[in-house]
Write a protein that holds these residues in place. Structure first.
Motif, PDB file in Angstrom:
ATOM      1  N   ILE A   1      -2.569 -10.580  13.756  1.00  0.00           N
ATOM      2  CA  ILE A   1      -1.171 -10.915  13.472  1.00  0.00           C
ATOM      3  C   ILE A   1      -1.000 -12.396  13.187  1.00  0.00           C
ATOM      4  O   ILE A   1       0.109 -12.900  13.100  1.00  0.00           O
ATOM      5  CB  ILE A   1      -0.228 -10.465  14.616  1.00  0.00           C
TER       6      ILE A   1
ATOM      7  N   ILE B   1       0.243  -2.109  21.796  1.00  0.00           N
ATOM      8  CA  ILE B   1       0.253  -3.299  22.659  1.00  0.00           C
ATOM      9  C   ILE B   1       0.661  -2.890  24.073  1.00  0.00           C
ATOM     10  O   ILE B   1       0.051  -3.307  25.065  1.00  0.00           O
ATOM     11  CB  ILE B   1       1.206  -4.372  22.087  1.00  0.00           C
TER      12      ILE B   1
ATOM     13  N   PHE C   1       6.547  -0.718  13.468  1.00  0.00           N
ATOM     14  CA  PHE C   1       6.743  -1.506  14.677  1.00  0.00           C
ATOM     15  C   PHE C   1       6.560  -0.654  15.926  1.00  0.00           C
ATOM     16  O   PHE C   1       5.949  -1.082  16.891  1.00  0.00           O
ATOM     17  CB  PHE C   1       8.133  -2.151  14.668  1.00  0.00           C
TER      18      PHE C   1
ATOM     19  N   PHE D   1      -8.610  -7.822  23.610  1.00  0.00           N
ATOM     20  CA  PHE D   1      -7.256  -7.501  23.171  1.00  0.00           C
ATOM     21  C   PHE D   1      -6.566  -8.752  22.630  1.00  0.00           C
ATOM     22  O   PHE D   1      -5.996  -8.753  21.536  1.00  0.00           O
ATOM     23  CB  PHE D   1      -6.500  -6.923  24.388  1.00  0.00           C
TER      24      PHE D   1
ATOM     25  N   ALA E   1       1.503 -10.062  26.198  1.00  0.00           N
ATOM     26  CA  ALA E   1       1.906  -8.858  25.470  1.00  0.00           C
ATOM     27  C   ALA E   1       3.273  -9.054  24.838  1.00  0.00           C
ATOM     28  O   ALA E   1       3.520  -8.642  23.698  1.00  0.00           O
ATOM     29  CB  ALA E   1       1.899  -7.653  26.406  1.00  0.00           C
TER      30      ALA E   1
ATOM     31  N   ILE F   1       0.681  -5.363   7.813  1.00  0.00           N
ATOM     32  CA  ILE F   1       1.474  -5.112   9.018  1.00  0.00           C
ATOM     33  C   ILE F   1       2.963  -5.262   8.706  1.00  0.00           C
ATOM     34  O   ILE F   1       3.775  -4.403   9.041  1.00  0.00           O
ATOM     35  CB  ILE F   1       1.068  -6.077  10.144  1.00  0.00           C
ATOM     36  N   GLY F   2       3.273  -6.381   8.021  1.00  0.00           N
ATOM     37  CA  GLY F   2       4.676  -6.672   7.749  1.00  0.00           C
ATOM     38  C   GLY F   2       5.347  -5.592   6.932  1.00  0.00           C
ATOM     39  O   GLY F   2       6.531  -5.278   7.119  1.00  0.00           O
ATOM     40  N   SER F   3       4.598  -4.979   6.017  1.00  0.00           N
ATOM     41  CA  SER F   3       5.211  -3.981   5.147  1.00  0.00           C
ATOM     42  C   SER F   3       5.425  -2.650   5.868  1.00  0.00           C
ATOM     43  O   SER F   3       6.041  -1.748   5.324  1.00  0.00           O
ATOM     44  CB  SER F   3       4.345  -3.771   3.906  1.00  0.00           C
TER      45      SER F   3
ATOM     46  N   LEU G   1       7.215 -10.046  12.148  1.00  0.00           N
ATOM     47  CA  LEU G   1       6.553  -9.678  10.900  1.00  0.00           C
ATOM     48  C   LEU G   1       7.164  -8.415  10.301  1.00  0.00           C
ATOM     49  O   LEU G   1       7.379  -8.317   9.096  1.00  0.00           O
ATOM     50  CB  LEU G   1       5.057  -9.415  11.134  1.00  0.00           C
ATOM     51  N   GLN G   2       7.440  -7.447  11.175  1.00  0.00           N
ATOM     52  CA  GLN G   2       7.782  -6.123  10.658  1.00  0.00           C
ATOM     53  C   GLN G   2       9.279  -5.895  10.523  1.00  0.00           C
ATOM     54  O   GLN G   2       9.708  -5.097   9.690  1.00  0.00           O
ATOM     55  CB  GLN G   2       7.187  -5.042  11.571  1.00  0.00           C
ATOM     56  N   LEU G   3      10.072  -6.548  11.382  1.00  0.00           N
ATOM     57  CA  LEU G   3      11.496  -6.231  11.378  1.00  0.00           C
ATOM     58  C   LEU G   3      12.347  -7.333  10.765  1.00  0.00           C
ATOM     59  O   LEU G   3      13.329  -7.052  10.096  1.00  0.00           O
ATOM     60  CB  LEU G   3      11.969  -5.968  12.814  1.00  0.00           C
TER      61      LEU G   3
ATOM     62  N   TYR H   1       7.125  -9.927   3.661  1.00  0.00           N
ATOM     63  CA  TYR H   1       5.905  -9.132   3.543  1.00  0.00           C
ATOM     64  C   TYR H   1       6.194  -7.757   2.977  1.00  0.00           C
ATOM     65  O   TYR H   1       5.425  -7.199   2.213  1.00  0.00           O
ATOM     66  CB  TYR H   1       5.211  -9.037   4.897  1.00  0.00           C
TER      67      TYR H   1
ATOM     68  N   ILE I   1       0.524  -8.962   5.337  1.00  0.00           N
ATOM     69  CA  ILE I   1       1.296  -8.141   4.406  1.00  0.00           C
ATOM     70  C   ILE I   1       1.230  -6.679   4.822  1.00  0.00           C
ATOM     71  O   ILE I   1       2.240  -5.972   4.846  1.00  0.00           O
ATOM     72  CB  ILE I   1       0.761  -8.292   2.966  1.00  0.00           C
TER      73      ILE I   1
ATOM     74  N   ARG J   1       5.945 -11.305  18.007  1.00  0.00           N
ATOM     75  CA  ARG J   1       5.335 -11.673  16.740  1.00  0.00           C
ATOM     76  C   ARG J   1       5.312 -10.476  15.772  1.00  0.00           C
ATOM     77  O   ARG J   1       5.643 -10.607  14.593  1.00  0.00           O
ATOM     78  CB  ARG J   1       3.901 -12.161  17.006  1.00  0.00           C
ATOM     79  N   VAL J   2       4.920  -9.325  16.278  1.00  0.00           N
ATOM     80  CA  VAL J   2       4.879  -8.131  15.436  1.00  0.00           C
ATOM     81  C   VAL J   2       6.280  -7.792  14.942  1.00  0.00           C
ATOM     82  O   VAL J   2       6.484  -7.469  13.768  1.00  0.00           O
ATOM     83  CB  VAL J   2       4.248  -6.936  16.204  1.00  0.00           C
ATOM     84  N   ALA J   3       7.250  -7.929  15.839  1.00  0.00           N
ATOM     85  CA  ALA J   3       8.636  -7.658  15.438  1.00  0.00           C
ATOM     86  C   ALA J   3       9.062  -8.606  14.337  1.00  0.00           C
ATOM     87  O   ALA J   3       9.706  -8.211  13.362  1.00  0.00           O
ATOM     88  CB  ALA J   3       9.555  -7.779  16.648  1.00  0.00           C
TER      89      ALA J   3
ATOM     90  N   GLY K   1       7.266  -2.145   8.494  1.00  0.00           N
ATOM     91  CA  GLY K   1       8.660  -2.000   8.915  1.00  0.00           C
ATOM     92  C   GLY K   1       8.781  -1.359  10.282  1.00  0.00           C
ATOM     93  O   GLY K   1       7.839  -1.391  11.081  1.00  0.00           O
TER      94      GLY K   1
ATOM     95  N   LEU L   1      -1.912 -15.226  14.834  1.00  0.00           N
ATOM     96  CA  LEU L   1      -1.626 -16.224  15.863  1.00  0.00           C
ATOM     97  C   LEU L   1      -2.881 -16.982  16.272  1.00  0.00           C
ATOM     98  O   LEU L   1      -2.789 -18.056  16.859  1.00  0.00           O
ATOM     99  CB  LEU L   1      -1.034 -15.542  17.107  1.00  0.00           C
TER     100      LEU L   1
ATOM    101  N   PHE M   1       3.023 -11.054  21.713  1.00  0.00           N
ATOM    102  CA  PHE M   1       2.507 -10.229  20.627  1.00  0.00           C
ATOM    103  C   PHE M   1       3.598  -9.321  20.053  1.00  0.00           C
ATOM    104  O   PHE M   1       3.737  -9.178  18.843  1.00  0.00           O
ATOM    105  CB  PHE M   1       1.328  -9.372  21.116  1.00  0.00           C
ATOM    106  N   VAL M   2       4.370  -8.709  20.952  1.00  0.00           N
ATOM    107  CA  VAL M   2       5.410  -7.804  20.467  1.00  0.00           C
ATOM    108  C   VAL M   2       6.451  -8.578  19.659  1.00  0.00           C
ATOM    109  O   VAL M   2       6.886  -8.135  18.585  1.00  0.00           O
ATOM    110  CB  VAL M   2       6.061  -7.040  21.641  1.00  0.00           C
TER     111      VAL M   2
END
Lengths: 418, 611
Positions: A377, A332, A325, A369, B20, A286-288, B30-32, B37, A284, B26-28, A290, A379, B23-24
Motif C-alpha cells: 500500500i 487486515i 475495501f 504482515f 492495523a 488497490i485503489g481501483s 486509497l480505495q474510498l 486511482y 492503482i 491507508r487502504v481507505a 473501491g 507506506l 493500514f486500514v
C-alpha cells in the motif's frame, strides 16, 4: 485426555484455515488464465499451491500429534541443524531474483531461511525459559544476541534483506520479558531521524534536535541534575553524528536497488521504470477496487500483468482490486485478530518457554504482515517477503504452519508437565 | 518473576491495533477517498508498447551500406479485450478469410487471453496504410511497429547472417528478449547481437473505450527511450565480394581474401550462396526449409566450416618448417623419385625454391621424412613420435589445427594429427613415418579450413606473422576497435625462410615450369601455390596467393570442389582475377574473365540418399 475440540485453540485454527483458503482464492485469481482455468491443474501455480496446502495440513496434523516436550528439548538441535543448512545454502544456492536463498531438492525449491525463523524462535524460547534467565545480565544478553544475530546475518549474506528484517520481530518476546522500552524507542527515533535526514536539510534538523533537547531540559524536567545535563548533551551529540552519517550509510551500505526503493517511497525520485512502477501499479490496482471491489476474477490491472509478483509478494493487490475495501479491511482485521489472539494465548501459558515462543510467533508474523502490506500500500519501501499463509509458495506456507501449530500444540498441553 | 512484566501484553496489543488501524486508514484513503486511482484504472486501459530500437546498420570498408532496416507492422491482439467485433468488416479490412481469422484467433487465445500476441506479422507500410483508419473499430487489436533487415545487394549472406525470432532458450538465457523478438541467428548478426540490438524502450499509452491511443500516460513518466544499436563498419569490400560471388556463381567452393598486414577480411564468399533477402519477412520459413534441403548446401559456410585436405599448398608450410628446424638448407635437392609417391613430369628440384615452383611430391616426401625422423632415437616409432610432436607444434603456430578466433560463429578447427591421434588409431608405437607420409603433400589425416589456407598466404606475405582474420573494423558512434585483432601472432619461423617460400611462390606463377601461369596478372607480381586435393570424388582445385611480392596488399585462397582439374586449372585463374580486381579496381582481361565466369567445371552433386 480431554476431547479434541477443547484441547486446541479453536480461534487460532479457524483464523489459520480462513487465511489459507482466502489466500488460495486470490492466488487463483492472480494467476488465472483460460489455459489454466481448472482448479486441479498442477501446471499452474494455484494448482501447485493445492499440493502445498495439503502438505501443510498433513504437517499441522503431525505437529499436533507430537509430544510438545520434543520441541523444547530439541530446540538447540533444530537450531544448530538450521544454521548449518543456512551456511550450506550460501554455497549451493541457485540465484533467484538476486537472492541466494533457494536450494533445489529434486523438482522442488526450498528456502531454508523460512525455517530459520522457526528454529530461532525455539532456541530463543528455550534460552529465555531457563531458571537463571535475567534479561539485565550481560551474559544473557550476549547469548540472546548471538542466537538471533547469527541466523539474521546468514540470511543477510544470502542477499535476502526482507527475511533478515523479520528477525526484528524478536523484539516482541524480549520486550515482554523485560527489555527496557528505551531500546525500541531508540530504534524508532533512529528510523525517524534516518528518514528526516534524507528529506530535510541536515543543519536544520540538528537545530530542531537542539531545540528538542533544550525543551526537554528546561520545560519537561522540573529538577535538573548534573547527570541530566550530561545525558541530554550526549543524546544530542549522538543524534547529530547519526544525522550526518545517514548519507554515508545510505550511499555506501545500502545496495543500489534498496536506495532507489527508499527514494521512491520518500517521493525523492520517481524512477518509475523500476521499483516505482511496481508500487504505482500496485496502488492503482488497490485503489481501483473501491468499496466493494470488482469481483472475483474481474480485476483488470492485475489481470493485465501490470503488477509483478502478484501471486507472491504483491498478493494483497488482488485482494484490494477484486474484493475492495471490505475485503482488504477483512484481511487486515483477520491478521490483527490472529496476532492479538496469539498474545492472549501466550499470556495464559504456565511455562516461560511456551509464553516466549508465543511472543516469537507473534513477532515473526507481525513483521511479515507489517512489511508486506506496508509495501503493497506504499507506506514502506519495496522489500520482498511473503504474506504469511496467503502468498504463493511452499516453503513459506510450510514454515508458517509449523511455527503456528507448534504453538497451538504447546498451548493444548499447558497444564501438563509443570 | 513470570508475572513481572505481564502488563506489557497490553502495550503489545495496543501497538498491533495502532499499526492495523494505520493500514486500514491507508487502504481507505486509497480505495474510498482518492478517486485518482479509480479513474486511472477504470476510464483508461493502459497499454505497454515496447519501442524497438533500430538495429545497427552494417557497412563495408568503403562506407557503402550492406544492411539497413525497413519498418513493418505487426497486428497485435489481446483476445480478452475483443468486444463487439464486426468480424466480416475486420476480415475484409485486413484481407483474410473467415477461416483464417478463426484459426489465428484460436492460436492467440491458446497462448494467452490476457496478454498480447501477434495476430498478423510483418505487414508492409502500404498494406497497413490501407486500413489504418479503420483500426479503431476493432477493439482489442492494435499495431506494433517493428523493423526488418534489408540487404542492399544480394551478397555476403554467409558473413552477414540473418535474424530470426527468439526461441525459448534465448528468452531463458537473457531477460532482454520476449516472445516474438528478433535475434541474430548466424554470421555477424549473431556474433555482434549485443552491439546491434540496442536497448528497448517502453511507452505506456492511454487507450480509450474505442481502443484508440489517446496519449502518453502521465506525460511519459513511465516511458523510456529506445537506444539505437551500434553500427558495424566491417572489413568487407563490397565490390570485391560481389565480384567473387559472381565468379563462383556456377561453382561449388569458396573464395577468401584478406589484407595480410591487418588480417582484415576483404572477401569471404562461399558457393553456392543465397540471397540474404530470402531469409527476411513472411516467406522466411519456406525459403529456409528449401535452402536447408538443397543438396549443394547453400547455408553451409564453406570458408569457415568445410574441412578439406589442403593438397600441395601445404608444401609451403612444410618448406618453411623444415628450413627453420634445420633439417634441410635452401639448396637441398632431392631426386623426383616417383616410386616413393606419384608426381607429374618435371626435372628434379635442386633447391627449396624450385621444389615449390614445380610442386614436386617426392621432394616433400623427403622433407617430411627429415622432419619426422630426425634420428634422435634408435626406435623408429620413438623417433617418429618426437618428430611429429615438433612438427605439430609448428603447424599450430602457422594457424592450422586450431580454431582461428575470428569474429564469426561456427569456425571449424581442421585437423593436424598429433601423436595421441595416431596412437589412438594404430596403438602406441604402432606407426612411424611410413604410415603418415601423406601429410607431407597435404593429404592423409591433415584437414584444413579455407580460412586457414588464406591465413598461410598472409603469413608468407608478412614473412612470418599473422593477425587474426576478422570482419569488424570498428563499431559504434565512437569508432571503437577490438584490440585483440591488432595483435601480431609470430610463428617463430625466421623471415629469411619465408623470403625463399615467397620467391618460390612467385616462380609458380611466372617462371617456366611453374604450375599456375593462369594466375598471372599483367603488371602485378602475383605469388601463389597450387593444390590438387584428392578425395572421394573428383579432385578439388586449390590455390593460395598473395600480391604483390613486396609489400603485399592482398592474400587469397580459392577452393573449387570436385573441379576435376588441378589447382592451376580453376582456382588459380579465379585468384588472379580477384587480385586484378582488387589492385586495379577493374579487370581488363574481359575474355579471360568471361570464360571463367561462364564456364563451370563439371561438379557432380552428391546423389540423394535412397531410403
Amino acid at each position: 485426555m480431554p476431547p479434541i475440540n477443547r484441547k486446541y485453540d479453536r480461534q487460532l485454527i479457524l483464523l489459520y484455515i480462513g487465511l489459507v483458503l482466502f489466500g488460495w482464492i486470490n492466488i487463483y485469481a492472480a494467476t488465472f488464465s483460460d489455459a489454466h482455468a481448472a482448479v486441479f491443474d498442477f501446471d499452474s501455480q494455484h494448482g501447485r499451491q493445492i499440493i502445498w496446502i495439503a502438505l501443510a495440513a498433513i504437517t499441522a496434523f503431525a505437529v499436533l500429534k507430537t509430544d510438545p516436550r520434543v520441541f523444547s528439548t530439541a530446540a538447540y538441535i533444530i537450531y544448530a541443524a538450521i544454521i548449518i543448512l543456512l551456511v550450506v545454502t550460501l554455497f549451493i544456492a541457485t540465484v533467484t531474483k538476486g537472492a541466494r536463498s533457494w536450494i533445489d531438492i529434486g523438482p522442488f525449491k526450498l528456502q531454508p531461511s523460512e525455517f530459520a525463523k522457526f528454529a530461532t524462535a525455539l532456541a530463543v524460547a528455550y534460552s529465555m525459559g531457563q531458571i537463571d534467565f535475567d534479561i539485565r545480565q550481560k551474559r544473557t544478553w550476549v547469548t540472546l544476541a548471538a542466537l538471533i544475530g547469527i541466523p539474521a546475518a546468514l540470511v543477510l549474506l544470502q542477499h535476502d534483506t526482507g527475511s533478515a528484517l523479520v528477525f526484528a520481530g524478536f523484539l516482541f518476546p524480549l520486550f515482554r520479558e523485560g527489555l527496557s522500552p528505551q531500546i525500541p524507542i531508540f530504534g524508532f527515533i533512529a528510523v525517524v531521524l534516518f528518514v528526516l535526514a534524507l528529506l530535510v536539510n541536515k543543519f536544520l534538523l540538528v537545530g530542531i534536535i537542539a531545540l528538542f533537547c533544550i525543551a526537554w531540559l528546561f520545560i519537561w524536567l522540573s529538577k535538573r541534575t548534573r547527570k541530566d545535563y550530561i545525558a541530554t548533551f550526549a543524546a544530542f551529540v549522538l543524534c547529530t553524528v547519526f544525522t550526518f552519517s545517514v548519507d554515508f550509510a545510505f550511499n555506501n551500505i545500502l545496495e543500489a536497488h534498496q536506495r532507489e526503493r527508499i527514494e521512491v517511497l520518500l517521493g525523492k525520485s520517481d524512477d518509475l521504470k523500476g521499483a516505482g512502477y511496481n508500487v504505482h501499479q500496485s496502488k492503482i490496482a488497490i485503489g481501483s477496487g473501491g468499496l466493494l471491489g470488482k469481483g472475483f476474477l474481474h480485476g483488470t490491472i492485475t489481470k493485465a500483468d501490470f503488477v509483478p509478483e502478484q501471486e507472491t509478494d504483491f498478493i494483497f493487490c488482488t485482494v484490494g482490486e477484486e474484493w475492495g475495501f471490505w475485503g482488504s479491511a477483512l484481511v487486515i482485521g483477520a491478521y490483527l485478530l490472529l496476532l492479538v489472539r496469539i498474545i492472549t494465548v501466550a499470556e495464559r501459558q504456565h511455562s516461560i518457554f511456551s509464553r516466549v515462543y508465543g511472543y516469537c510467533v507473534a513477532g515473526i508474523l507481525f513483521m511479515h504482515f507489517f512489511i508486506n502490506i506496508g509495501m503493497v500500500i506504499g507506506l514502506l519501501p519495496v522489500i520482498g517477503i511473503p504474506l504469511p499463509f496467503f502468498s504463493y509458495g511452499g516453503s513459506s506456507l510450510l514454515a508458517f504452519t509449523i511455527l503456528l501449530f507448534v504453538f497451538i500444540r504447546q498451548d493444548a498441553s499447558r497444564t501438563q508437565g509443570m | 518473576m513470570s508475572r513481572q512484566y505481564s502488563n506489557r501484553a497490553g502495550i503489545v496489543k495496543a501497538f498491533l491495533i495502532i499499526i492495523a488501524a494505520i493500514f486500514v486508514v491507508r487502504v481507505a484513503s486509497l480505495q474510498l477517498f482518492d478517486r485518482r486511482y479509480r479513474d486511472l484504472a477504470e476510464k483508461q486501459a493502459l497499454r505497454n508498447v515496447t519501442q524497438y530500437p533500430a538495429r545497427g546498420l552494417i557497412y563495408d570498408r568503403n562506407g557503402s551500406l550492406l544492411v539497413y532496416n525497413e519498418a513493418v507492422y505487426d497486428l497485435m491482439v489481446i483476445p480478452r479485450m475483443i468486444k463487439d467485433l464486426d468480424t466480416a468488416a475486420f476480415c475484409k479490412a485486413v484481407g483474410i478469410s473467415r477461416e483464417e481469422f478463426e484459426a489465428k484467433l484460436t492460436a492467440c487465445r491458446k497462448y494467452s487471453s490476457y496478454s498480447a500476441s501477434a495476430f498478423m506479422k510483418q505487414i508492409s507500410k502500404e498494406e497497413y496504410g490501407s486500413w489504418q483508419n479503420q483500426l479503431y473499430r476493432f477493439k482489442g487489436f492494435y499495431i506494433q511497429k517493428r523493423t526488418l533487415r534489408i540487404y542492399d545487394k544480394p551478397i555476403a549472406a554467409h558473413v552477414l547472417g540473418y535474424i530470426g525470432e527468439v526461441n525459448n532458450n534465448d528468452i531463458e538465457r537473457d531477460s532482454y528478449y520476449k516472445q516474438g523478438d528478433y535475434i541474430g541467428k548466424s554470421g555477424l548478426e549473431k556474433q555482434y547481437e549485443e552491439l546491434l540490438r540496442g536497448i528497448k524502450g517502453r511507452k505506456v499509452m492511454h487507450v480509450d473505450v474505442h481502443n484508440r491511443e489517446i496519449g502518453s500516460y502521465q506525460n511519459g513518466h513511465f516511458d523510456s527511450v529506445p537506444v539505437e544499436g551500434s553500427n558495424l563498419y566491417t572489413t568487407l569490400d563490397a565490390r570485391l565480394q560481389e565480384y567473387a560471388e559472381q565468379l563462383m556463381a556456377n561453382k561449388r567452393g569458396c573464395v577468401v581474401a584478406i589484407e595480410p598486414s591487418t588480417g582484415e577480411v576483404l572477401t569471404l564468399a562461399s558457393a553456392p550462396a543465397y540471397d540474404p533477402n530470402l531469409l527476411v519477412g513472411r516467406k522466411r520459413g519456406d525459403n529456409y526449409k528449401r535452402l536447408q534441403e538443397d543438396l549443394a548446401k547453400p547455408l553451409f559456410n564453406r570458408a569457415l566450416q568445410a574441412q578439406y585436405p589442403p593438397g600441395s599448398i601445404f608444401k609451403v608450410a612444410q618448406a618453411v618448417t623444415a628450413l627453420q628446424m634445420g633439417v634441410i638448407t635452401p639448396s637441398t635437392g632431392f631426386v623426383c623419385d616417383k616410386s616413393l609417391v606419384g608426381c607429374h613430369n618435371h626435372p628434379s628440384a635442386r633447391s627449396v625454391q624450385e621444389a615449390i615452383k614445380m610442386s614436386c611430391n617426392p621432394y616433400f616426401y623427403h622433407v617430411y621424412k627429415r622432419i619426422i625422423q630426425q634420428g634422435k632415437f634408435r626406435s623408429s616409432a620413438k623417433d617418429s613420435q618426437y618428430g611429429l610432436t615438433q612438427w605439430h607444434d609448428y603447424m599450430l603456430r602457422l594457424g592450422f589445427g586450431q580454431r582461428l578466433p575470428l569474429d564469426l560463429p561456427n569456425v571449424n578447427k581442421g585437423n593436424i594429427p598429433d601423436t595421441a591421434y595416431y596412437n589412438r588409431w594404430y596403438g602406441r608405437d604402432g606407426w612411424a613415418f611410413s604410415t603418415i607420409y601423406s601429410n607431407s603433400i597435404g593429404q592423409g589425416e591433415v584437414e584444413v579450413v579455407p580460412i586457414q589456407m588464406v591465413n598461410l598466404a598472409c603469413i608468407v606475405a608478412n614473412r612470418g606473422y599473422y593477425c587474426t582474420p576478422h570482419l569488424l573494423r570498428y563499431y559504434g558512434p565512437d569508432s571503437l576497435q577490438r584490440q585483440e585483432f591488432l595483435e601480431h601472432h609470430e610463428t617463430g619461423i625466421s623471415r629469411q625462410w619465408f623470403d625463399i617460400a615467397a620467391h618460390g611462390m612467385y616462380d609458380v606463377v611466372h617462371e617456366p615450369g611453374g604450375t599456375a601461369h593462369k594466375a598471372s596478372v599483367p603488371g602485378i607480381a602475383v605469388c601463389g601455390k597450387t593444390g590438387t586435393a584428392q578425395n572421394a570424388g573428383d579432385d578439388h582445385s586449390v590455390f593460395i596467393a598473395f600480391a604483390p611480392l613486396d609489400n603485399p596488399v592482398i592474400a587469397v585462397a580459392v577452393y573449387v570442389e570436385n573441379a576435376r582439374g588441378g589447382g592451376g586449372s580453376w582456382a588459380a585463374p579465379i585468384a588472379g582475377l580477384i587480385i586484378e580486381k582488387y589492385i586495379n579496381g577493374e579487370v581488363k582481361r574481359k575474355d579471360f574473365e568471361k570464360h571463367y565466369r561462364e564456364v563451370a567445371p563439371c561438379q557432380k552433386l552428391p546423389l540423394p540418399r535412397r531410403h
